[in-house]
Design an enzyme around this catalytic site. Structure first.
Site, PDB file in Angstrom:
ATOM      1  N   SER A  13     107.503 129.153 -69.681  1.00 12.88           N
ATOM      2  CA  SER A  13     108.907 129.518 -69.962  1.00 12.88           C
ATOM      3  C   SER A  13     109.423 128.828 -71.222  1.00 12.88           C
ATOM      4  O   SER A  13     110.167 129.437 -72.014  1.00 12.88           O
ATOM      5  CB  SER A  13     109.798 129.208 -68.756  1.00 12.88           C
ATOM      6  OG  SER A  13     109.740 127.838 -68.418  1.00 12.88           O
ATOM      7  N   ASN A 106     106.293 116.469 -76.366  1.00 11.11           N
ATOM      8  CA  ASN A 106     106.283 116.962 -74.991  1.00 11.11           C
ATOM      9  C   ASN A 106     107.710 117.031 -74.464  1.00 11.11           C
ATOM     10  O   ASN A 106     108.565 116.233 -74.856  1.00 11.11           O
ATOM     11  CB  ASN A 106     105.454 116.010 -74.120  1.00 11.11           C
ATOM     12  CG  ASN A 106     105.171 116.558 -72.735  1.00 11.11           C
ATOM     13  OD1 ASN A 106     105.238 117.769 -72.507  1.00 11.11           O
ATOM     14  ND2 ASN A 106     104.852 115.678 -71.806  1.00 11.11           N
ATOM     15  N   THR A 107     107.951 117.981 -73.569  1.00 10.26           N
ATOM     16  CA  THR A 107     109.230 118.038 -72.853  1.00 10.26           C
ATOM     17  C   THR A 107     109.037 117.411 -71.477  1.00 10.26           C
ATOM     18  O   THR A 107     107.928 117.407 -70.936  1.00 10.26           O
ATOM     19  CB  THR A 107     109.715 119.489 -72.671  1.00 10.26           C
ATOM     20  OG1 THR A 107     108.734 120.219 -71.917  1.00 10.26           O
ATOM     21  CG2 THR A 107     109.945 120.164 -74.016  1.00 10.26           C
ATOM     22  N   HIS A 108     110.125 116.886 -70.912  1.00  7.89           N
ATOM     23  CA  HIS A 108     110.055 116.292 -69.582  1.00  7.89           C
ATOM     24  C   HIS A 108     111.377 116.534 -68.853  1.00  7.89           C
ATOM     25  O   HIS A 108     112.449 116.323 -69.438  1.00  7.89           O
ATOM     26  CB  HIS A 108     109.784 114.786 -69.669  1.00  7.89           C
ATOM     27  CG  HIS A 108     109.607 114.153 -68.334  1.00  7.89           C
ATOM     28  ND1 HIS A 108     108.495 114.370 -67.547  1.00  7.89           N
ATOM     29  CD2 HIS A 108     110.420 113.332 -67.622  1.00  7.89           C
ATOM     30  CE1 HIS A 108     108.633 113.718 -66.409  1.00  7.89           C
ATOM     31  NE2 HIS A 108     109.785 113.071 -66.430  1.00  7.89           N
ATOM     32  N   SER A 135     114.312 115.606 -71.536  1.00  7.72           N
ATOM     33  CA  SER A 135     113.951 114.812 -72.711  1.00  7.72           C
ATOM     34  C   SER A 135     112.854 115.513 -73.503  1.00  7.72           C
ATOM     35  O   SER A 135     112.045 116.248 -72.937  1.00  7.72           O
ATOM     36  CB  SER A 135     113.438 113.424 -72.293  1.00  7.72           C
ATOM     37  OG  SER A 135     114.364 112.731 -71.491  1.00  7.72           O
ATOM     38  N   ASP A 140     102.458 109.532 -76.407  1.00  8.00           N
ATOM     39  CA  ASP A 140     101.639 108.351 -76.668  1.00  8.00           C
ATOM     40  C   ASP A 140     100.621 108.216 -75.538  1.00  8.00           C
ATOM     41  O   ASP A 140     100.436 109.160 -74.761  1.00  8.00           O
ATOM     42  CB  ASP A 140     102.501 107.096 -76.861  1.00  8.00           C
ATOM     43  CG  ASP A 140     103.237 106.665 -75.597  1.00  8.00           C
ATOM     44  OD1 ASP A 140     103.016 107.259 -74.513  1.00  8.00           O
ATOM     45  OD2 ASP A 140     104.048 105.725 -75.684  1.00  8.00           O
ATOM     46  N   ASP A 144     104.707 109.673 -70.222  1.00  9.25           N
ATOM     47  CA  ASP A 144     106.110 109.904 -70.606  1.00  9.25           C
ATOM     48  C   ASP A 144     106.781 108.641 -71.134  1.00  9.25           C
ATOM     49  O   ASP A 144     107.936 108.355 -70.834  1.00  9.25           O
ATOM     50  CB  ASP A 144     106.901 110.478 -69.412  1.00  9.25           C
ATOM     51  CG  ASP A 144     106.312 111.791 -68.918  1.00  9.25           C
ATOM     52  OD1 ASP A 144     105.904 112.601 -69.765  1.00  9.25           O
ATOM     53  OD2 ASP A 144     106.243 112.001 -67.696  1.00  9.25           O
TER      54      ASP A 144
END
Length: 195
Positions: A13, A106-108, A135, A140, A144
């Site tokens: 998505s 990355n998304t979180h 976020s 890394d 997260d």
């Protein structure tokens, strides 16, 4: 023009939102390839938008490092300026992170550093907090723990389930991701090197 590779595991998505944003002529980034660690439903979005895709199945490799080496081989064919993890549910091996950092984001679905890991939404509900968030971070070697590029709070409602809360977080995640990619492409947002 910033070139972007997107890596997914599921329905994609966030990928779709990014593809729709990149379709506009004034958006300063283009998705050039989509990769997955399995036959993910989200690969259909790449096909619909005419974007090449590849799959590096996790289960076909003897170790996380071997899987990461093949993933790197596939990515290196395309030489993307930026790699977006969009629901990729695998930890990247340190060698892969070192190779591309800080060009890995990355998304979180949480307001980091609160509730890291695979169950951020569930963990927020279990903790009984009144708000969580979304976020976008630089990847890394931790889970997260990378530098935060953007984040926003999302309230937790009294009758929220894991599903309802996640559904309210997703649009915020998508908007933040699009804004971050745009900011990186225009130079308004600097990627913070991993420490």
């Amino acid at each position: 023009m910033l070139t972007v590779a997107v890596l997914i595991s599921g329905t994609g998505s966030n990928l779709r939102a990014l593809l729709e944003a990149a379709r506009h002529p004034d958006f300063p980034a283009r998705i050039i390839v989509v990769g997955a660690d399995r036959e993910a439903d989200g690969l259909a979005h790449a096909e619909e938008f005419g974007i090449p895709s590849f799959t590096v199945p996790w289960h076909e490799h003897e170790s996380r490092e071997a899987w990461g080496e093949e993933l790197a081989r596939q990515l290196d064919v395309w030489k993307p300026d930026l790699i977006v993890l969009s629901g990729l549910m695998r930890l990247l091996p340190p060698t892969l992170v070192a190779r591309y950092s800080p060009r890995l984001i990355n998304t979180h679905p949480a307001y980091l550093p609160e509730f890291p890991g695979a169950h951020g939404v569930r963990d927020a509900l279990a903790a009984g907090v009144s708000e969580t968030g979304a976020s976008v971070i630089v990847v890394d070697d931790g889970v997260d723990t990378g530098p935060i590029l953007a984040q926003e709070r999302v309230p937790v409602l009294a009758d929220d389930t894991e599903h309802s809360l996640h559904e309210r977080i997703k649009p915020v995640e998508r908007r933040l991701l699009i804004d971050v990619v745009r900011g990186i492409a225009t130079g308004d947002l600097a990627l913070t090197p991993s420490s």
